[in-house]
Design a protein around this motif. Sequence first.
Motif, PDB file in Angstrom:
ATOM      1  N   SER A 222       0.416  -1.196  -0.410  1.00 19.26           N
ATOM      2  CA  SER A 222      -0.192   0.110  -0.329  1.00 19.26           C
ATOM      3  C   SER A 222       1.040   1.061  -0.222  1.00 19.26           C
ATOM      4  O   SER A 222       0.524   2.176   0.531  1.00 19.26           O
ATOM      5  N   ALA A 223       2.046   1.116  -0.813  1.00 18.78           N
ATOM      6  CA  ALA A 223       2.926   2.353  -0.606  1.00 18.78           C
ATOM      7  C   ALA A 223       2.805   3.329  -1.540  1.00 18.78           C
ATOM      8  O   ALA A 223       2.544   3.922  -1.266  1.00 18.78           O
ATOM      9  N   GLU A 224       1.807   2.912  -2.368  1.00 21.92           N
ATOM     10  CA  GLU A 224       1.274   3.730  -3.408  1.00 21.92           C
ATOM     11  C   GLU A 224       0.263   4.976  -2.611  1.00 21.92           C
ATOM     12  O   GLU A 224       0.220   5.980  -3.001  1.00 21.92           O
ATOM     13  N   LEU A 225      -0.654   3.941  -1.787  1.00 22.39           N
ATOM     14  CA  LEU A 225      -1.974   4.883  -1.594  1.00 22.39           C
ATOM     15  C   LEU A 225      -1.462   5.656  -0.108  1.00 22.39           C
ATOM     16  O   LEU A 225      -1.812   6.947  -0.100  1.00 22.39           O
ATOM     17  N   ARG A 226      -0.620   5.446   0.992  1.00 25.22           N
ATOM     18  CA  ARG A 226       0.482   6.189   1.605  1.00 25.22           C
ATOM     19  C   ARG A 226       1.335   7.687   1.027  1.00 25.22           C
ATOM     20  O   ARG A 226       0.747   8.993   1.071  1.00 25.22           O
ATOM     21  N   ALA A 227       1.559   7.147  -0.753  1.00 27.51           N
ATOM     22  CA  ALA A 227       2.450   7.726  -1.357  1.00 27.51           C
ATOM     23  C   ALA A 227       1.185   9.175  -1.705  1.00 27.51           C
ATOM     24  O   ALA A 227       1.581  10.527  -1.457  1.00 27.51           O
ATOM     25  N   ALA A 228      -0.228   8.868  -1.647  1.00 29.89           N
ATOM     26  CA  ALA A 228      -1.262   9.986  -2.456  1.00 29.89           C
ATOM     27  C   ALA A 228      -1.647  10.630  -1.408  1.00 29.89           C
ATOM     28  O   ALA A 228      -1.552  11.539  -1.250  1.00 29.89           O
ATOM     29  N   GLU A 229      -1.969   9.772  -0.095  1.00 33.67           N
ATOM     30  CA  GLU A 229      -2.217  10.172   1.168  1.00 33.67           C
ATOM     31  C   GLU A 229      -1.423  11.793   1.224  1.00 33.67           C
ATOM     32  O   GLU A 229      -1.998  12.635   2.221  1.00 33.67           O
ATOM     33  N   TRP A 230       0.310  11.390   1.646  1.00 39.28           N
ATOM     34  CA  TRP A 230       1.218  12.536   1.830  1.00 39.28           C
ATOM     35  C   TRP A 230       0.736  13.922   0.616  1.00 39.28           C
ATOM     36  O   TRP A 230       0.948  14.704   0.935  1.00 39.28           O
ATOM     37  N   ILE A 231       1.024  13.154  -0.873  1.00 39.52           N
ATOM     38  CA  ILE A 231       0.829  13.998  -2.118  1.00 39.52           C
ATOM     39  C   ILE A 231      -0.426  15.213  -1.608  1.00 39.52           C
ATOM     40  O   ILE A 231      -0.449  16.598  -1.787  1.00 39.52           O
ATOM     41  N   GLU A 232      -1.754  14.983  -1.462  1.00 36.47           N
ATOM     42  CA  GLU A 232      -2.487  15.324  -1.254  1.00 36.47           C
ATOM     43  C   GLU A 232      -2.278  16.119  -0.102  1.00 36.47           C
ATOM     44  O   GLU A 232      -3.269  17.061   0.293  1.00 36.47           O
ATOM     45  N   ASP A 233      -2.087  15.534   1.372  1.00 33.99           N
ATOM     46  CA  ASP A 233      -1.856  17.098   2.467  1.00 33.99           C
ATOM     47  C   ASP A 233      -0.331  17.776   1.951  1.00 33.99           C
ATOM     48  O   ASP A 233      -0.781  19.698   2.252  1.00 33.99           O
ATOM     49  N   HIS A 261       9.003  -9.625  -9.631  1.00 30.58           N
ATOM     50  CA  HIS A 261       9.187  -8.639  -8.666  1.00 30.58           C
ATOM     51  C   HIS A 261       8.775  -9.409  -6.831  1.00 30.58           C
ATOM     52  O   HIS A 261       7.966 -10.174  -7.278  1.00 30.58           O
ATOM     53  N   ALA A 262       9.706 -10.334  -5.641  1.00 35.79           N
ATOM     54  CA  ALA A 262       9.170 -10.819  -4.268  1.00 35.79           C
ATOM     55  C   ALA A 262       8.371 -10.234  -4.301  1.00 35.79           C
ATOM     56  O   ALA A 262       7.503 -10.667  -3.426  1.00 35.79           O
ATOM     57  N   GLY A 263       8.278  -8.856  -3.767  1.00 42.25           N
ATOM     58  CA  GLY A 263       6.975  -8.567  -3.247  1.00 42.25           C
ATOM     59  C   GLY A 263       6.228  -7.565  -3.789  1.00 42.25           C
ATOM     60  O   GLY A 263       5.381  -6.652  -4.298  1.00 42.25           O
ATOM     61  N   ALA A 264       5.963  -7.897  -5.932  1.00 36.23           N
ATOM     62  CA  ALA A 264       4.285  -7.865  -6.787  1.00 36.23           C
ATOM     63  C   ALA A 264       3.752  -8.970  -6.080  1.00 36.23           C
ATOM     64  O   ALA A 264       3.514  -9.659  -7.342  1.00 36.23           O
ATOM     65  N   TRP A 265       2.890  -8.410  -5.356  1.00 38.60           N
ATOM     66  CA  TRP A 265       1.885  -9.419  -4.804  1.00 38.60           C
ATOM     67  C   TRP A 265       0.594  -8.785  -4.435  1.00 38.60           C
ATOM     68  O   TRP A 265       1.481  -8.076  -3.170  1.00 38.60           O
ATOM     69  N   ALA A 266       0.038  -9.203  -4.231  1.00 39.89           N
ATOM     70  CA  ALA A 266      -0.937  -8.446  -3.470  1.00 39.89           C
ATOM     71  C   ALA A 266      -1.591  -9.377  -2.169  1.00 39.89           C
ATOM     72  O   ALA A 266      -2.550 -10.659  -2.523  1.00 39.89           O
ATOM     73  N   ALA A 267      -1.891  -8.478  -1.121  1.00 40.69           N
ATOM     74  CA  ALA A 267      -1.993  -9.481  -0.123  1.00 40.69           C
ATOM     75  C   ALA A 267      -3.104  -9.147   0.497  1.00 40.69           C
ATOM     76  O   ALA A 267      -3.775  -8.082  -0.184  1.00 40.69           O
ATOM     77  N   PRO A 268      -4.032 -10.098   1.342  1.00 38.42           N
ATOM     78  CA  PRO A 268      -5.809  -9.514   0.964  1.00 38.42           C
ATOM     79  C   PRO A 268      -6.161  -8.242   1.507  1.00 38.42           C
ATOM     80  O   PRO A 268      -5.194  -8.227   2.476  1.00 38.42           O
ATOM     81  N   GLY A 269      -6.678  -7.449   1.070  1.00 37.57           N
ATOM     82  CA  GLY A 269      -7.482  -6.698   1.550  1.00 37.57           C
ATOM     83  C   GLY A 269      -6.591  -5.064   0.906  1.00 37.57           C
ATOM     84  O   GLY A 269      -6.425  -4.417   1.155  1.00 37.57           O
ATOM     85  N   GLU A 270      -5.594  -5.820   0.048  1.00 34.69           N
ATOM     86  CA  GLU A 270      -4.843  -4.423  -0.507  1.00 34.69           C
ATOM     87  C   GLU A 270      -5.264  -4.281  -1.949  1.00 34.69           C
ATOM     88  O   GLU A 270      -5.540  -4.995  -2.693  1.00 34.69           O
ATOM     89  N   ALA A 271      -5.033  -2.971  -2.256  1.00 36.07           N
ATOM     90  CA  ALA A 271      -5.530  -2.567  -3.358  1.00 36.07           C
ATOM     91  C   ALA A 271      -5.075  -2.816  -4.168  1.00 36.07           C
ATOM     92  O   ALA A 271      -3.669  -3.844  -4.625  1.00 36.07           O
ATOM     93  N   THR A 272      -5.300  -3.265  -5.827  1.00 35.58           N
ATOM     94  CA  THR A 272      -5.234  -3.584  -7.116  1.00 35.58           C
ATOM     95  C   THR A 272      -4.710  -1.498  -7.564  1.00 35.58           C
ATOM     96  O   THR A 272      -4.668  -0.520  -7.210  1.00 35.58           O
ATOM     97  N   ALA A 273      -3.187  -2.481  -8.730  1.00 34.18           N
ATOM     98  CA  ALA A 273      -2.767  -1.258  -9.525  1.00 34.18           C
ATOM     99  C   ALA A 273      -3.810  -0.257 -10.193  1.00 34.18           C
ATOM    100  O   ALA A 273      -3.178   0.945 -10.275  1.00 34.18           O
ATOM    101  N   ALA A 274      -4.669  -0.782 -10.554  1.00 36.36           N
ATOM    102  CA  ALA A 274      -5.872   0.110 -10.819  1.00 36.36           C
ATOM    103  C   ALA A 274      -6.091   0.628  -9.980  1.00 36.36           C
ATOM    104  O   ALA A 274      -6.561   2.482 -10.299  1.00 36.36           O
ATOM    105  N   GLN A 275      -6.817   0.283  -9.085  1.00 38.34           N
ATOM    106  CA  GLN A 275      -7.199   1.216  -7.730  1.00 38.34           C
ATOM    107  C   GLN A 275      -6.576   2.340  -7.243  1.00 38.34           C
ATOM    108  O   GLN A 275      -6.407   2.755  -6.796  1.00 38.34           O
ATOM    109  N   LYS A 276      -5.014   1.872  -7.659  1.00 41.81           N
ATOM    110  CA  LYS A 276      -3.898   2.619  -7.056  1.00 41.81           C
ATOM    111  C   LYS A 276      -3.866   3.508  -7.964  1.00 41.81           C
ATOM    112  O   LYS A 276      -3.722   5.665  -7.606  1.00 41.81           O
ATOM    113  N   ILE A 277      -4.153   3.388  -9.633  1.00 45.18           N
ATOM    114  CA  ILE A 277      -3.895   4.898  -9.988  1.00 45.18           C
ATOM    115  C   ILE A 277      -5.255   5.838 -10.285  1.00 45.18           C
ATOM    116  O   ILE A 277      -4.953   6.927 -10.153  1.00 45.18           O
TER     117      ILE A 277
END
Length: 648
Positions: A222-233, A261-277
């Motif tokens: 969810s790093a991209e989601l936290r990034a979006a929150e930070w950018i909005e602020d 990438h070892a981290g390129a998978w979504a855990a339960p409850g995480e946003a998809t790439a389209a949702q992040k966009i």
Amino acid sequence: MRSYADTIDNLKIGKHTRVLYQGFTGRQATMNAQESLEWGTNIVGGVKPGFEGEHLGLPVLPSVRAAVEKLKPDASAIYVPGNGTVAAMEEAIENEIPLIVAVAEHIPLHDTLRIHEMLRTQSKTRLVGANCPGIINVQGRCRLGFQPLPFFTDGNVGIVAKSGTLSYEAVASTTRAGLGQTYCISMGGDVLAGTNFVEAFQVLVEDEHTEGIIVIGEIGGSAELRAAEWIEDYNRRTANPKPFMALIGGIQAPPGRIMGHAGAWAAPGEATAAQKIKILEDVGVTVVDHPEKFGSGMKRLLNGRSSAGSPGVGRNGAAQRRSYHTVRRRPKAVGPSRSALGQRRTLYIKQSQAFDMLKARGIPTVDSSSKDDQKFLAISIDREARQPCIIASPTTDPSRAFQLSRKFPFAYGSDAPTSPGMLEKVASHLEISPNGQPELVRLIAELADLFVSKEAFVLQTKIVIGDGGSLQVQGAKFGFDDAAFRSSKRQADIHALRDVESEVPEEVDAEKEGMIYVKLGGEGSIGTIVNGAGLAMNTVDALVAQGGHPANFMDTGGKATSETIKAGFRIVTSDPRVKCIFVNIFGGLTLGDMIANGILLAFRDLDLKVPVVVRIRGTRETEGQRLIQESGLKLDAFGRLSNRLDHS
């Protein structure tokens, strides 16, 4: 009280930064150090255990402790091979080196969890990586990592990226646009990043040379989601804020797959790439569908910012959206297919095998399902907290589980998952009455122990608790870290559960060649061969956006060779659906003419009949394109992606 957050300023490298190399005398470290020295990086020496002397005209010390005492380094680049990477990171942390950069791939996940537990409890050392190109300050001529220096030029754009190859594409694009770069900070593609987007942003918005910021993300976390929150602020509180552009890879990634990438998978409850966009666009970030567009797009945004120049412009992101938007249409992500059930880089076992593990620990299981009463309980990774966590949802209903899913992080190796405080929070969220809590805590205890002892990355269960407090597991999906076996032969009993015969043959074949292949479902007719996981994801996304039907995802690795390209052709053409092939290579460390020769070799040796479109960018791209064009074979070579994908 000071914490890891207080180390963010350690990322501010430059001419002043005294760089130490751990593993200094190795071949890769030597080549890298020579390049960095010639470029202007202030390397002060290195470490080789048990040896003291000189290398490249610089001192070599027998330990990190001795090097810290004598050389006073500000940063360490770790080039220790194999299992030694983890020990090298531990030694650097223990000796309080302000910044460490780890570029190694395939570090076992639980080793990384242990490293992050060390980092979380101190305030001296900052980590960039692992599994990343590193960090570079172009203005200050300081490189820690293996970024391809010829593409970088002094400029005004900062880049933060998960993907190495996509970051190189962004660098090349901003260089061609005449903008250049300030910092390029890599998160890396692992599950746990030593430095995330938000932490990097804090350096870039304060940097006087950085005028625009590029963000390159992908599926997973969810790093991209936290990034979006930070950018909005940031946009809200800043007059005339610096503009942000982004790209997110993995829109077409099949559910449940790890995409290189070892981290390129979504855990339960995480946003998809389209949702992040969508979330990024909603806060005013300009999202592009290919890194080629970063240069011209950022130039427009910066021109708009300069002409506006008044307080409040861009506060709600509207100015950015008006200035430039290149995504014509955002395709829907593909649905799950049969091939999505397999796995690479990590090992998912069968549900029957997961049930056997639970039954051996005294946990009741049943194959029948009563979905109305099912609750979701898992142990996995909280990437934001950089810790393991319990994931809980009071329902398994797909329409509600995402919104109701909650993470409860805990310290690695601690008793926290079964503490009274944790149990109370989890039981309350799951809506479990007191008479069901004893069975719940027993399940959590067994899952937590299994998670650590067998080096899992996710243990998912669907549970039902009866009126009398009895608990049954009605579904289970267990995933284990394959790197633990590959790197040090740990968890051989878990690895032995893998059923290769039931897996997709092309995926197994690619794995033997050191590549990652994911067979895509549907009517796929375009084979893809790409170097780098992020670029491979983006290539599949771009083909679908142009109306194409990719048959596969293939990551040949960031250091593709003639041999891997030939093997890639052999594997891709073994799929009878493939009617043409798109090769997309960005040469950072890889040479364009070498790749071209590999393609010509494959044509001759494999007697290829299908047409091939080749995109070669980067190092010696002109020479590579010329070799393809003059071959007389059924090939088409070019550099720019725009308006050329229709060749496929």
